[in-house]
Design a protein around this motif. Structure first.
Motif, PDB file in Angstrom:
ATOM      1  N   LEU A 184      11.981 -12.832  19.123  1.00  0.00           N
ATOM      2  CA  LEU A 184      11.649 -14.167  19.620  1.00  0.00           C
ATOM      3  C   LEU A 184      12.627 -15.213  19.074  1.00  0.00           C
ATOM      4  CD1 LEU A 184       7.741 -14.110  19.409  1.00  0.00           C
ATOM      5  CD2 LEU A 184       9.201 -13.731  21.410  1.00  0.00           C
ATOM      6  N   LYS A 185      13.035 -15.035  17.822  1.00  0.00           N
ATOM      7  CA  LYS A 185      13.988 -15.963  17.225  1.00  0.00           C
ATOM      8  C   LYS A 185      15.336 -15.878  17.946  1.00  0.00           C
ATOM      9  CE  LYS A 185      16.240 -17.076  12.815  1.00  0.00           C
ATOM     10  NZ  LYS A 185      16.380 -16.685  11.387  1.00  0.00           N
ATOM     11  N   ALA A 186      15.783 -14.666  18.220  1.00  0.00           N
ATOM     12  CA  ALA A 186      17.053 -14.480  18.913  1.00  0.00           C
ATOM     13  C   ALA A 186      16.989 -15.083  20.312  1.00  0.00           C
ATOM     14  CB  ALA A 186      17.394 -12.996  18.994  1.00  0.00           C
ATOM     15  N   LYS A 187      15.856 -14.893  20.971  1.00  0.00           N
ATOM     16  CA  LYS A 187      15.700 -15.444  22.320  1.00  0.00           C
ATOM     17  C   LYS A 187      15.752 -16.970  22.298  1.00  0.00           C
ATOM     18  CE  LYS A 187      12.610 -15.288  26.335  1.00  0.00           C
ATOM     19  NZ  LYS A 187      11.353 -14.725  26.887  1.00  0.00           N
ATOM     20  N   LYS A 188      15.124 -17.570  21.295  1.00  0.00           N
ATOM     21  CA  LYS A 188      15.123 -19.033  21.191  1.00  0.00           C
ATOM     22  C   LYS A 188      16.524 -19.567  20.899  1.00  0.00           C
ATOM     23  CE  LYS A 188      12.778 -22.909  18.934  1.00  0.00           C
ATOM     24  NZ  LYS A 188      14.009 -23.694  18.756  1.00  0.00           N
TER      25      LYS A 188
END
Length: 264
Positions: A184-188
């Motif tokens: 999720l962090k990478a996607k954000k």
């Protein structure tokens, strides 16, 4: 006898006069018809190259008919002449088969316009900017400033990709992260980079989505939209910005590795 000779000479002179009249009047009519054909093609918004070429062909064909009519009036056997011209045309056509194919393809390219001057295209295995479109060939300039002349037959017989045909293009990229990284962090991070880039269009909205769970990585599809002219610059910038952001945030990008084990 003398009267008969005078009659023959008079008839011959009359035929010559008629032949000359046919040539003179015929040339005037041909000139008018060619001018009319050119006007019609201009109204149809055809390419100037095609207009000039077709105009020349029509002019030559009509003048040929005029001279044949004049010769016929002089008593020349035009049937044999027409047969001879037909045979010569067939022989020339067979000898110039490749050139005729390029000519026909050039006419089709000019009429249907799958691309125009200045377009960035891929055709006949060549990628470049179209600099000139002629009846027999198309001149393209590659990214490293090479000039390549491509026969029109090769272009029209294969697929043509016109990168300039649309005002906008979608950039398709795939980024992979490790299974131990925060998905999720990478996607954000990627979504924030796309939102912040001034050349990326708001509509259609850029997309970041999980593409697949691969053997050694979680892969994301990253798909922003840009103006066609900004495509390569924006693509390069995004790759650099996302890689730097991943490095800064400690997110890994997996790459092929080989483990070698030794018993020593």
């Amino acid at each position: 006898m003398e009267a008969e000779s005078s009659s023959l000479i008079m008839a011959w002179l009359i035929n010559i006069a008629f032949a000359i009249a046919i040539v003179v009047i015929g040339r005037i009519v041909v000139k008018w018809l060619v001018k009319l054909v050119r006007k019609l093609m201009v109204r149809a918004d055809l390419d100037p190259i095609l207009i000039n070429f077709i105009g020349s062909i029509v002019n030559a064909i009509l003048l040929l008919f005029v001279f044949i009519a004049a010769l016929d009036k002089l008593g020349v056997d035009t049937t044999s002449l027409i047969a001879l011209l037909g045979a010569a045309g067939l022989a020339i056509g067979l000898a110039l088969q490749g050139s005729l194919q390029n000519f026909a393809a050039g006419v089709m390219l000019i009429v249907f316009r799958p691309f125009k001057l200045g377009d960035f295209i891929e055709a006949a295995g060549v990628v470049g900017v179209v600099e000139q479109i002629s009846i027999f060939s198309t001149i393209m300039k590659t990214g490293d400033n090479r000039e390549i002349i491509v026969p029109n037959g090769q272009i029209y017989s294969g697929a043509i990709t016109n990168f300039s045909a649309k005002d906008t293009r979608r950039i398709d990229m795939v980024f992979g992260i490790g299974y131990d990284d925060d998905m999720l962090k990478a996607k954000k991070i990627m979504a924030d980079i796309l939102t912040a880039h001034e050349l990326i269009l708001a509509e259609p909205a850029p997309a970041v989505a999980v593409a697949e769970l691969a053997d050694s990585s979680v892969n994301f599809n990253v798909r922003p939209w840009v103006k066609s002219g900004d495509y390569w610059g924006v693509r390069s910038e995004l790759i650099e910005q996302i890689k730097l952001a991943f490095d800064k945030e400690g997110i890994s990008i997996p790459y092929p590795q080989m483990d070698i084990h030794s018993d020593k």
